[in-house]
Design an enzyme around this catalytic site. Sequence first.
Site, PDB file in Angstrom:
ATOM      1  N   TYR A 297       0.106  -4.465  11.797  1.00  0.00           N
ATOM      2  CA  TYR A 297      -0.038  -3.040  11.496  1.00  0.00           C
ATOM      3  C   TYR A 297       0.670  -2.184  12.535  1.00  0.00           C
ATOM      4  O   TYR A 297       1.364  -1.221  12.198  1.00  0.00           O
ATOM      5  CB  TYR A 297      -1.519  -2.669  11.415  1.00  0.00           C
TER       6      TYR A 297
ATOM      7  N   HIS B 264       0.827  -1.217   0.000  1.00  0.00           N
ATOM      8  CA  HIS B 264       0.000   0.000   0.000  1.00  0.00           C
ATOM      9  C   HIS B 264       0.863   1.269   0.000  1.00  0.00           C
ATOM     10  O   HIS B 264       0.488   2.289   0.572  1.00  0.00           O
ATOM     11  CB  HIS B 264      -0.950   0.013   1.197  1.00  0.00           C
TER      12      HIS B 264
ATOM     13  N   ASN C 199     -10.366  -3.145   1.894  1.00  0.00           N
ATOM     14  CA  ASN C 199      -9.951  -3.209   0.494  1.00  0.00           C
ATOM     15  C   ASN C 199     -11.157  -2.979  -0.414  1.00  0.00           C
ATOM     16  O   ASN C 199     -12.296  -2.917   0.049  1.00  0.00           O
ATOM     17  CB  ASN C 199      -9.334  -4.575   0.167  1.00  0.00           C
TER      18      ASN C 199
END
Length: 688
Positions: free
Chosen positions: A349, A62, A134
């Site tokens: 993350y 990303h 997404n």
Amino acid sequence: METNRGHFQSGEHLTNAHGVRVPDTDHTLKAGRRGPSLIQDQHFREKVTAFDHERIPERAVHARGVGAHGTFRSNGAAAGLTRAGFLQAGVETPVFTRFSTVLGSRGSADTPRDTRGFAVKFYTEEGNYDLVGNNIPVFFIQDAIKFPDVVHAAKPEPDTEVPQAASAHDTFWDFVSMHTEAQHHTMWNMSDRGIPRSLRTMEGFGVHTFRLVNAEGETSLVKFHWKPRAGVHSTLWPEAQAIMGNDPDFHRRDLTTAIDSGAAPEWDLGVQVFPDTPEQVFEGIDLLDPTKFVPEELAPVQVIGTMTLDRNVDNFFAETEQVAFCPSHLVPGIDLTDDPLLQGRLFSYLDTQLSRLGGPNFHQLPINRAREAEVNTHQRDGMHQMAVHTGKVAYTPQGAADPAEVPWHPGLVNSPGADKGVEYVPGVLIELPRPVEGVKERALAASFDDHFTQVRMFYRSLSEVEQAHVADAYSFELGKCTMPHVVDRQLGHLAVIDTDLAATVAENLGRDTPQADAGATVQDMAPSPAVSQVGDTWPVDGRVVGLLVCGECDIEKVAAAKKAVEDAGMVPMLVAPKGGLLQGREGLMVDRTPLTAASIEFEAVLVGDHADDLPRGLRNLVGEAWHHGKAVGGWGDGAAFVVDAVPEADAGVVQATGPQDAVDAVVQLLGEHRVWDRLAKAPEKDLP
């Protein structure tokens, strides 16, 4: 002399970084096959930590993104499902949204065939909540421990560092053909969903199943959906290839231009709601399997609010590049499930932000701060500390401090066990107590084993023209592979999904008609028309219309055409032989000339009168737009110019007497995105 060359890739067996052989690298250690992943899984933590820190400072995935600010307005429809304050009736919440591609580097193009990230940060009064999703509702893998593997396979191959931002190469297809759970996501990506026309016409999904908790402690399972009010619209592959060469910043330019022009994009946030049963299965679909989705025909999407993006960033780096999303950023009333992919993301993350943003204080950056809620922690020091903490005590409970200086804190809230219910305190995040039991092992539940049924259902839910696009996409991607056995393995999977699809792709590649994989199981499901982009109509707000005019045109009609486009909520772009003000008329600034105009910029093209004076290059532009299934036309002799420029004057070719009639006809045609009948007659491989 011994060197380090090959030292970390020697031996016959897979080991951890300390040389200890590992028995399994495809499953995280769980408390029962359907239970949560365990933090004691050292192999998982080592594997994902190494992956998360591979690139500094660019995101490992990303990396290519664009963001915008806006507002989320709740309609109150979720008030009975959750006690989350921002989902109560009439509440408005500031948001920041970042869209991104997965595979490419920061410098790659916007429009490759790829999955897109759709991440939203809600700055709620109870703290920040991140919904990180997404544009595809299913994922490649079922267990987060495989995430480094699938990304390594899809990224540029390490020996040559090519191809950039593309899945059309050997290692990607080797991986997805070896791990058949990836077939569903791959099919979505090979469909038109893999190449959105605009971020403004891109659907978003939370992918995982989440748990909502209401004020009474009652729970529901939900899947989140972002529905673009402009409709779901995609790009044709030849068009996408032209865009990458003409304007690699196409999507980010489109989003910022739309916002600047006042055509603020909007998405409705909706939920599919399921009963929170012990099995967590709905209509035979395991809700914890991230490679499965629930068709809307089985569980309709209930709209719970609307997001409007109406402000562009002031500084790309400070905002879009430094924003940090974490699925673990929750607010009261929203809880997690034991989805093994989600469980791994909760670690990954946060770990990634430590590397990218210089340590644990990334939440103090302006774009990441809690704007609507106060922050009070005992976290101290560390890299990039921006707060000046005061006082003697930095722990809880605080017996040494002045009682007047001791703030109330959630650590003082008692939560009874699951058998006694939960004492919910307003504004306090309390995880729902749930029993956990099972054998500690690396495995998945048997309900995760069906890798083909939903793939077949998705493909057979598409229209004929969309299915043709899928066949062309597989043919292009596999045609780039150099390893025949990888191609044949993937063709065998396609034969399980649909024999006609497999035969078409095999013929295009000059391969033998494949045999279906022996032992693969697949069942027939009812199709889901909701996944098709054909057959509905949508608003035209923000669509870009090219107005091709010559220097000697009727200036009043050009002004009328521009106004008619604007009155319809669309964006006009004036194309003329020379730049500057058209005939010196205020308000008629030329946006493009023949040297800078391209058909890919426009959703529709209209040609004004005196068209015979237009350069030949603009005639080619009209023809290319026609081939891409777009509405084209004109008024006066501009209509004749268009008819001469296209192979056939079909129903998508507008022949009007005046500019208002021409624009009105375009509005009707753009409601369906493209002239689908034209594309059905001309396969995509025949388009220029």
